[in-house]
Design an enzyme around this catalytic site. Sequence first.
Site, PDB file in Angstrom:
ATOM      1  N   ASP A 195     -30.509   1.956 -13.765  1.00  0.00           N
ATOM      2  CA  ASP A 195     -32.262   1.838 -14.578  1.00  0.00           C
ATOM      3  C   ASP A 195     -32.970   1.961 -13.861  1.00  0.00           C
ATOM      4  O   ASP A 195     -33.900   0.962 -13.088  1.00  0.00           O
ATOM      5  CB  ASP A 195     -31.396   1.297 -16.362  1.00  0.00           C
ATOM      6  CG  ASP A 195     -32.713   0.947 -17.113  1.00  0.00           C
ATOM      7  OD1 ASP A 195     -33.681   2.751 -16.779  1.00  0.00           O
ATOM      8  OD2 ASP A 195     -33.446   1.008 -18.137  1.00  0.00           O
ATOM      9  N   HIS A 246     -19.317   5.259   3.816  1.00  0.00           N
ATOM     10  CA  HIS A 246     -17.953   4.069   3.085  1.00  0.00           C
ATOM     11  C   HIS A 246     -18.029   3.150   4.490  1.00  0.00           C
ATOM     12  O   HIS A 246     -17.384   1.835   3.945  1.00  0.00           O
ATOM     13  CB  HIS A 246     -16.912   4.552   3.126  1.00  0.00           C
ATOM     14  CG  HIS A 246     -15.483   4.176   2.055  1.00  0.00           C
ATOM     15  ND1 HIS A 246     -16.156   2.711   1.851  1.00  0.00           N
ATOM     16  CD2 HIS A 246     -15.476   4.795   0.845  1.00  0.00           C
ATOM     17  CE1 HIS A 246     -15.065   2.338   0.696  1.00  0.00           C
ATOM     18  NE2 HIS A 246     -14.736   3.185  -0.391  1.00  0.00           N
TER      19      HIS A 246
END
Length: 449
Positions: A388, A181
């Site tokens: 995608d 993170h």
Amino acid sequence: MEKKFTVTRTSKSLVPPSSSSPTPAATEDDAPVPVIMRLSTIDRVPGLRHLVLSLHAFDGHGVVAGEDDEERIRWPARVVREALGKALVDYYPFAGRFVVDEEGEVGVKCSGEGAWFVEAKAECSLEEARHLDGNPMEMVIPKEDLLPEPIPGVDPLDIPLIMQVTEFTCGGFVVGLISVHTIADGLGAGQFINAVADYARGLPKPRVSPVWARDLVPDPPKMPAPPPKLELLDLRHFTVDLSPDHIAKVKSQYFASTGHRCSAFDVVVAVTWQSRTRALRLAGAGYDDVHVCFFANTRHLMLHGGAGAAGFYGNCFYPVRATCGSAEVASADVAGVVKVVRDAKARLAGDVARWAVGGFEQDPYELTFTYDSLFVSDWTRLGFLEADYGWGPPAHVVPFSYHPFMAVAVIGAPPKPKLGSRVMTMCVEEDHLPEFRDQMNAFAFTAGK
């Protein structure tokens, strides 16, 4: 007994940037020396030095390919691996390593060593694996098989990103991600993954150009931190789906009572917080006040519209906290609890401005974790649901944002084609689970009526 399926890892390697030209380096004795890039105040919050795990399932049904692509689409792991190398040219800090200087501050050494990448094959179809649906702690394929194993001899917290692509017999695949993170918040990590996906689809460059610009984030005077308190909790998992009708009904109620609009996020936070509060009270946990905390994107507040702020991928958020009497939360209608959540959000700009000049007695980023507090993480707007690689967006994304000292609810989406919000929780202990489950299910069952 439910059948378990085998996953075999077939390849493990470091993927360096496919071109080293943009990676900054100093020169010493005519030899390049990797530059250490400074992180922002928020990046360096000690609590962010942890691993973020997630699985992204692609069924492959959305692929559109010409004859030239037929060979390419059979090998998703190879496609993603090549695209990762290209994305690491733009996002070269992800190819580096975290280092700690003499003052104990963490930075990123732009060594160009690369991200760790694992290729694997599953002996089943994604349908047989139920597209990873169900209890994420008890999946047909254990998450440990779909997430990459660490690099031998390297501290997992020293490498910004590791990735595994597991190919299934149906032509679908799962991308398993583990990131630290410290280098990026959820929006930043989603931006990076979409850059990999852009290259995988054949784009010449990412649609969003990355911006480091950690110096744009305010660097306030150091504030005292609250005393550390990490009490280990025996939390239980529970997941429920809330349909668009459930959420729309509460939004209508809120508008009717206040004349203002609210978001699906507001509704889901309010329902979960109220259900948990009722469960604790009914089981005899006597808290006068209860709290809910979530993390708001603050790029529009902290970066001041600076050039390239849209491509900023570091940590740029602020912890928003709402506190209310437990009796009030438990007895209100859901729209009333939504108002408490929205009132906390309305304070965001003022709180950020106050933090930036050191105006708090304690650092708001140094959180305390107690059982009277619920932490909510929203994964629906980070960009992962749109990534995608050439096979269409994911059919399902499964985050694992759980810690044994932190009562957490993660907001995601159910597997396609189902609509609505999925609430994945590890926020109550065994004694409180039956009532919490009943409260959440009661809302899910009755809200649409």
